[in-house]
Write an enzyme that holds these catalytic residues in place. Structure first.
Site, short mmCIF file in Angstrom:
data_model
loop_
_atom_site.label_atom_id
_atom_site.label_comp_id
_atom_site.label_asym_id
_atom_site.label_seq_id
_atom_site.Cartn_x
_atom_site.Cartn_y
_atom_site.Cartn_z
N TYR A 210 35.95 -37.10 8.37
CA TYR A 210 35.96 -35.86 9.15
C TYR A 210 37.37 -35.63 9.67
CZ TYR A 210 34.86 -32.59 12.98
OH TYR A 210 34.81 -31.51 13.84
N ASP B 130 44.81 -39.41 8.86
CA ASP B 130 44.14 -38.87 10.03
C ASP B 130 43.79 -40.05 10.93
OD1 ASP B 130 42.56 -37.87 12.01
OD2 ASP B 130 41.33 -36.61 10.70
N LYS C 164 42.33 -38.07 20.52
CA LYS C 164 41.52 -39.06 21.28
C LYS C 164 42.37 -39.94 22.21
CE LYS C 164 37.50 -38.40 18.45
NZ LYS C 164 37.46 -38.02 17.06
C1 PLP Z 1 37.43 -36.59 16.41
C2 PLP Z 1 38.15 -36.46 15.11
C3 PLP Z 1 38.77 -35.26 14.72
C4 PLP Z 1 38.62 -33.98 15.49
O1 PLP Z 1 39.15 -34.07 16.77
P1 PLP Z 1 38.65 -33.01 17.90
O2 PLP Z 1 39.51 -33.31 19.06
O3 PLP Z 1 37.20 -33.30 18.10
O4 PLP Z 1 38.86 -31.66 17.34
C5 PLP Z 1 39.53 -35.26 13.58
N1 PLP Z 1 39.66 -36.36 12.82
C6 PLP Z 1 39.06 -37.53 13.14
C7 PLP Z 1 39.25 -38.71 12.28
C8 PLP Z 1 38.27 -37.60 14.28
O5 PLP Z 1 37.63 -38.74 14.56
#
Ligand code: PLP
Length: 432
Positions: A145, A240, A273
């Site tokens: 994601y 990511d 995060k």
């Molecule tokens: C949480 C997450 C996102 C999205 O971040 P948001 O702050 O919720 O938009 C993107 N990539 C990864 C790997 C994530 O865990």
């Protein structure tokens, strides 16, 4: 407890004015069933719901709360920053401090831009990768994601000849026609995709340790080949690390792979995060060459009213300062490992097949005989048992991620007693 303060009553009220009663779908407990808990407050390793029930928290706001809730140094930094002003729409010194702090910890990042959410960071990184390479096609992997940008809400087409299909209504097929979705850890598909589309490939986006399909590591041969193919074909490798950054290790998952693959570096990285410590803050960065393509220097547009927000940067900086202390990750890793070992032991005693894995303060477990290597296998693990276990734990005051495809998080505030209480609860829940 008045009835209006019950979780059920709040959920009903919320559902009247907020679609599904929540502001982010997974919070609605659809995967596991039951009533979502409305959280009143949190401190250290614990959260309390509207009914006053205490939970040991293994979500930590889905990763940011690596120090536990309400860490005094972070709280102090946020309070001071708030007194000095919430937002100016003009540059501040703390943005430089945070950029320098991240760059010092992540050698592949020479320049970085701050934004407000992981979605925004992922979307902007994608646009930049396309702008910098002058190419349109991208690869992502099933089960990873990267936020909810249109081009990334996509599932595999039939075979590699066809590109993806949207996974959300409202995303036109044309918008995902350049996104190729491959199976995670599948070397043959990767080779084939580059053999077919290599010269048109702008970037490959990957969660190096995937936390959005529970916990699945990219294998070393897979990561090695991915790096080779990107370099060979002039595609950018985008890590990511919104979840893994400053969570699995101080230098993120890329520092873990750099130890396994000599000289390993991604070209771009996306963070979120932990770098906000619980406030809305995210970032994307990479080489000076690539980052110089961004506005106002270059032709790739990106902007944000609240980007580099002074309160959020204070929160992020204070958090990074704490986790950079010597021994922080050793202690966090040991405590996370003891949790996973404890869960495995409890399952063994109960005669239930369970396997788990962890890196730093991030973990996953599966009701299966061996660790899954891709999304299809993750989703084939025992969902009924997971859902029973989730509710058994919740009843016993342990808050796990409410879906079998989500990772879990341990904080520095989780004590040996908290872990022991969790393992004890797991033993009971697995027998019950
Ligand atoms: C949480 C997450 C996102 C999205 O971040 P948001 O702050 O919720 O938009 C993107 N990539 C990864 C790997 C994530 O865990």
């Amino acid at each position: 407890m008045s009835t209006s303060r019950s979780n059920a009553a709040l959920f009903e009220r919320a559902s009247g004015v907020i679609p599904g009663g929540v502001n982010s779908p997974v919070r609605a407990f659809r995967a596991v069933g039951g009533t979502p808990r409305f959280i009143d407050r949190a401190q250290g390793a614990y959260m309390w719901d509207a009914e006053g029930k205490r939970y040991i928290d293994y979500i930590g706001s889905w990763g940011p709360m690596i120090l536990g809730h309400g860490h005094p140094a972070v709280l102090e930094a946020v309070q001071q920053a708030a007194r000095d002003g919430f937002s100016f729409g003009a540059p501040t010194e703390r943005e430089i401090d945070l950029a320098e702090a991240i760059i010092a910890l992540v050698p592949s990042v020479e320049q970085i831009r701050l934004v407000s959410s992981g979605t925004e960071a992922g979307m902007s990184a994608l646009r930049l990768a396309r702008g910098a390479t002058g190419r349109s096609k991208i690869i992502k992997f099933e089960g990873c994601y990267h936020g909810h940008a249109d081009a990334l809400l996509v599932k595999a087409g039939s075979g590699l000849a066809t590109f993806g299909f949207p996974t959300s209504a409202g995303v036109p097929a044309e918008v995902v026609q350049h996104t190729l979705v491959l199976e995670y850890n599948n070397l043959a598909q990767l080779d084939e995709a580059f053999a077919t589309h290599g010269p048109e490939m702008a970037c490959v986006m990957i969660e190096p340790i995937a936390g959005n399909m529970n916990f699945v590591r990219a294998s070393v041969p897979f990561m090695t080949r991915l790096r080779e193919l990107c370099t060979q074909h002039g595609a950018l490798l985008v890590f990511d690390e919104v979840m893994t950054g400053f969570r699995v290790a101080l230098g993120g998952a890329q520092s873990v792979y750099a130890q396994l693959i000599p000289g390993f570096k991604p070209d771009m990285s996306v963070f979120g995060k932990v770098i906000g410590g619980g406030m809305p803050l995210a970032a994307f960065g990479g080489t000076r060459e690539v980052m110089s393509q961004l506005a106002p220097l270059g032709p790739v547009y990106q902007a944000g009213t609240l980007s580099g927000n002074p309160v959020a940067t204070a929160c992020g900086l204070a958090t990074l300062k704490e986790i950079a202390r010597p021994g922080f990750f050793d202690a966090l890793s040991a405590s996370t490992r003891s949790l996973v070992e404890g869960l495995s032991g409890a399952a063994r005693n109960a005669g239930v097949p369970l396997v788990g894995d962890s890196e730093g303060g991030m973990f996953g477990f599966f009701f299966a005989d061996s660790l899954p290597q891709n999304y299809g296998v993750v989703m084939g693990t025992d969902k009924e048992r997971f859902n029973r276990f989730f509710h058994g734990m919740l009843d016993r005051g342990v808050y796990l991620a409410p879906a079998l495809y989500e990772a879990g998080f341990v904080s520095a505030a989780h004590s040996a007693e908290d872990i022991a209480a969790t393992v004890q609860a797991a033993g009971e829940a697995l027998r019950g």
